[in-house]
Design an enzyme around this catalytic site. Structure first.
Site, PDB file in Angstrom:
ATOM      1  N   ASP A  96       0.791  -1.234   0.000  1.00  0.00           N
ATOM      2  CA  ASP A  96       0.000   0.000   0.000  1.00  0.00           C
ATOM      3  C   ASP A  96       0.823   1.284   0.000  1.00  0.00           C
ATOM      4  OD1 ASP A  96       1.029  -0.122   2.547  1.00  0.00           O
ATOM      5  OD2 ASP A  96      -0.871   0.155   3.590  1.00  0.00           O
ATOM      6  N   ASP A 161       3.959  -0.722  11.365  1.00  0.00           N
ATOM      7  CA  ASP A 161       3.458   0.594  10.992  1.00  0.00           C
ATOM      8  C   ASP A 161       2.879   1.212  12.250  1.00  0.00           C
ATOM      9  OD1 ASP A 161       2.527   2.188   8.256  1.00  0.00           O
ATOM     10  OD2 ASP A 161       1.244   2.576   9.982  1.00  0.00           O
ATOM     11  N   ARG A 449      -1.273  12.774  10.071  1.00  0.00           N
ATOM     12  CA  ARG A 449      -0.065  13.556  10.330  1.00  0.00           C
ATOM     13  C   ARG A 449       0.030  14.722   9.365  1.00  0.00           C
ATOM     14  NH1 ARG A 449       3.366   8.210  11.439  1.00  0.00           N
ATOM     15  NH2 ARG A 449       2.765   8.008  13.617  1.00  0.00           N
ATOM     16  N   ARG A 646       9.008   3.503  11.246  1.00  0.00           N
ATOM     17  CA  ARG A 646      10.058   3.060  10.318  1.00  0.00           C
ATOM     18  C   ARG A 646      11.399   2.842  11.019  1.00  0.00           C
ATOM     19  NH1 ARG A 646       9.457   8.635   7.063  1.00  0.00           N
ATOM     20  NH2 ARG A 646       7.354   7.822   7.204  1.00  0.00           N
TER      21      ARG A 646
END
Length: 752
Positions: A96, A161, A449, A646
């Site tokens: 994605d 994630d 965000r 990440r």
């Protein structure tokens, strides 16, 4: 369809017994979060131990793992080095993140499949070899797909994630982690987490009018700030929870990541049952209903919450007004009634240039249906869209259902561009066409965000976060100062018209539909499947283990950069165009800390090089130090590593021989990622010592030969004039994590 049904049946058969056993040993009532956590202890012998919140590290056994394509590359490269033939728990890979939003799904998806074919082929082959489910590009955003197919009440999941907590909308403890943590779970090892504190949020009343579930978390972000939930689980309770749809609950849990929360969770209720049944999981709904009391906080907790939660907050849904947060930080909360004054007082660009609806936070059927009701009013009230509209549906199932029910046509009728079912602009995958990218401009999104440069790479873009409904209304108006609750618009006939409050269905009346959901099931035996990586590949690179600690103190390290202000993982390892290198550690390390502001010159990607005496890019200087065998250190301010999970933001400094990050404080996921990669994550005992660091300093960290839990280390800084200063630095390492440091990385310890 129900995936992993045998695991789920076994889970619900054992779950009530585990909860009851823990309750009896604790001798008190339990919150929902406690029930789920204690039911997932790695060692069942510890079920009755009262772990100290915010202090004790605890080992857990999650039920499953989810990985998105950008982070899955590094996670699976690490898993390939773990010597296992299959994942110990059900796990999935979701494509994605790598799909760029540009012209629309019809153009963008084929282009992404061609551009990223090497990576997609790698992920698909690794999934097949190790028994992982694989979701093809275009299948949807990981968190929406997980909610539709895998999330279940009472379960525990980790995901690579930071918005994995989205699954809390179905009563699941779902936690964002780095790839190394996912590898622990996939190898069957214990997964370690500091026992979270508990923030109880009592919801009363019921939403109405323009207020949406997104407004709950936008308001809460203003209360807690971006680090107020660090090392805590947000547990919602109260009669107001039952009035929210499952996808609305998921929206709220999703954006809990923006306050630093470990995760968020809602109690089991009829809305969850409805969603499970609507998504083809009737058996899971029935299994959960059979142990419903174990899937919510005990009555004693609800009746006297102050005795069970570390902090209490109450929000009245009936009086909640829409919020809009930003720019540049998701906790800059403002009710819509005060927002116009804020825009004018701060000189924000008042013209709203693009509206974007979607992301893992707000791309459900309910979100699209409420926004589409406003799109229909554009035609019925004789209005025109003042700004472009971009829509990213959350999954192929949501897209197909919305298309059947006319909503996609509603958006297209007002000029909306339907992008691929993927993250797109939310994570910087947006090829934005603009007249001048140096001009200050404003956009409104339904994302989570809004850090500088995140959506379009432009530091001059002022991004504001709101509900899909409010984003749609502001896109119609093209004016940040428009308040749809009170203001009117002038239509093509010159009449003043007012938008009606949005309407929409929480679930499709005719049920969900999908032509091809994009799922590729794992093969029965992948032992003969060969995973190949070209030696000359620019996208993928096999990992080499990091070197173990040499047993010596870290002395006279040059300061690589002293970071000023906010430093998120976007600043440390940018997304956008850099996503293409997420499987190649050497290449992606070229972006290390390029977005961080140097405290000595106010510039980004411009630091002093001790070897040359000049100024160069951060990664260029680090590479030269590494080539000369010189370790370096980074100094930073509060909440270092905020944002995405990440782990590249930890692996890149490690790869370039940065040995220490010394900060005022860390975001939870990033601190863990640093530890997993054998880095030293240290904090100032006295935050004012940050000010002592000068540009040409050499810094030593002493005390490592006696490195032990709870024992401070010491920093000795040597200034350019030869004078020195010594101060205390703190750490949160336990014995196991110290073992990771000494071994060079957690994975090294696993394989030793």
């Amino acid at each position: 369809m129900v995936y992993d049904i045998d695991m789920l049946r076994k889970f619900y058969a054992l779950y009530p017994e585990r909860v009851e056993k823990a309750r009896k040993k604790l001798g008190r009532a339990m919150t929902l979060a406690e029930k789920i956590l204690y039911a997932h202890l790695y060692d069942e012998a510890n079920e009755g131990l009262e772990f100290r919140r915010g202090e004790d590290y605890v080992n857990f056994r999650p039920d499953r793992v989810a990985m998105q394509d950008a982070t899955a590359q590094m996670a699976l490269l690490q898993f390939m080095n773990a010597g296992k033939s299959a994942s110990a728990v059900p796990a999935t890979v979701h494509c994605d993140h790598l799909i760029q939003a540009y012209k629309g799904a019809g153009v963008d998806l084929p282009a992404a499949c061609e551009a990223n074919s090497e990576v997609y082929d790698f992920l698909k082959s690794v999934a097949a070899k190790y028994g992982l489910g694989f979701w093809r590009p275009g299948a949807g955003i990981i968190h929406q797909v997980v909610l539709e197919n895998y999330a279940f009440p009472g379960g525990m999941m980790v995901g690579t994630d930071s918005h994995t907590p989205n699954a809390g909308g179905l009563g699941m403890i779902a936690i964002g982690v780095g790839g190394a943590d996912a590898v622990d779970v996939m190898t069957g090892m214990e997964w370690e987490l500091k026992m979270p504190k508990l923030i109880g949020v009592k919801l009363t009343g019921r939403l109405s009018g323009w207020a949406a579930p997104k407004d709950v978390i936008l308001k809460l972000a203003g209360i807690l700030t971006v680090k107020g939930g660090t090392n805590a689980i947000i547990e919602y309770f109260g009669e107001g929870t039952a009035s929210l749809s499952a996808t609305g609950k998921a929206t709220i849990c999703n954006m809990g990541a923006e306050v630093g929360a470990t995760t968020s969770v809602f109690p089991f209720d009829e809305e969850m049952v409805r969603y499970l049944r609507a998504t083809g999981r009737d058996e899971i709904a029935s299994l959960a209903e059979a142990c419903a009391d174990c899937l919510r906080a005990d009555d004693a907790v609800v009746n006297r919450p102050e005795g069970y939660y570390d902090r209490l907050i109450e929000i009245d849904l009936s009086s909640l007004e829409p919020y809009i947060n930003g720019p540049f930080t998701p906790d800059a909360a403002c009710p819509i009634s005060e927002f116009a004054a804020k825009v004018k007082a701060n000189g924000y660009p008042q013209r709203m240039e693009v509206g974007l609806i979607g992301s893992c936070t707000n791309s459900s059927y309910q979100d699209l249906s409420r926004a589409a009701s406003l799109a229909r009013q554009v035609k019925s009230k004789g209005l025109k869209m003042a700004s472009p509209l971009i829509v990213n549906p959350g999954s192929e199932q949501v897209y197909c259902t919305a298309k059947r029910d006319g909503m996609i046509a509603d958006f297209e009728a007002v000029g909306g561009v339907i992008m691929t079912n993927a993250c797109g602009p939310c994570i910087g995958q947006w090829k934005r066409e603009t007249d001048d990218n140096t001009r200050a401009n404003s956009i409104v999104t339904s994302f989570n965000r809004n850090f500088a440069k995140r959506a379009d790479g432009n530091p001059n873009t002022h991004a504001f976060v709101a509900s899909p409904e409010l984003a749609m209304a502001l896109t119609i108006a093209g004016d940040l100062c428009f308040n749809p609750l009170t203001d009117t618009l002038v239509n093509e006939q010159g009449e003043a018209v007012k938008l009606d409050a949005p309407q929409g269905e929480t679930l499709p009346e005719r049920g969900f539909t999908v032509d091809d959901n994009g799922y590729v099931p794992p093969v029965t035996d992948g032992g003969d499947i060969e995973v190949t990586i070209r030696p000359d590949s620019a996208r993928l690179q096999k990992l080499q283990p990091f070197a173990p600690w040499d047993g010596k103190e870290l002395t006279d390290m040059p300061l690589l950069i002293k970071v000023q202000g906010k430093c998120t993982t976007d600043h440390i390892s940018m997304a956008g165009a850099w996503l293409r290198f997420r499987g190649h550690l050497e290449n992606i390390s070229d972006n290390m800390l390029m977005g961080a502001v140097n405290a000595f010159n106010g510039k980004t990607n411009c630091v002093w090089n001790r070897l040359t005496g000049g100024y160069e890019a951060v990664s260029a200087v680090a590479k030269q130090y590494k080539a000369a065998g010189i370790p370096s250190i980074v100094v930073a301010e509060e909440n270092y590593g905020e944002g995405s999970s990440r782990e590249h933001a930890a692996m890149e400094p490690r790869f370039l021989n940065v040995r220490v990050i010394l900060a005022k404080s860390f975001a939870r996921i990033h601190e863990t990622n640093l530890k997993k990669q054998g880095m030293l994550a240290l904090t100032f005992a006295n935050k004012a010592d940050y000010d002592k660091i000068q540009e040409h300093d050499r810094i030593s960290i002493l005390g490592l030969k006696d490195f032990a839990p709870g024992c401070s280390l010491y920093a000795v800084i040597t200034h350019d004039d030869g004078t020195t200063e010594t101060f205390e630095v703190l750490h949160t390492y336990n014995e196991m994590q110290i073992g990771w440091f000494k071994a060079g990385a957690a994975l090294n310890k696993v394989n030793s």
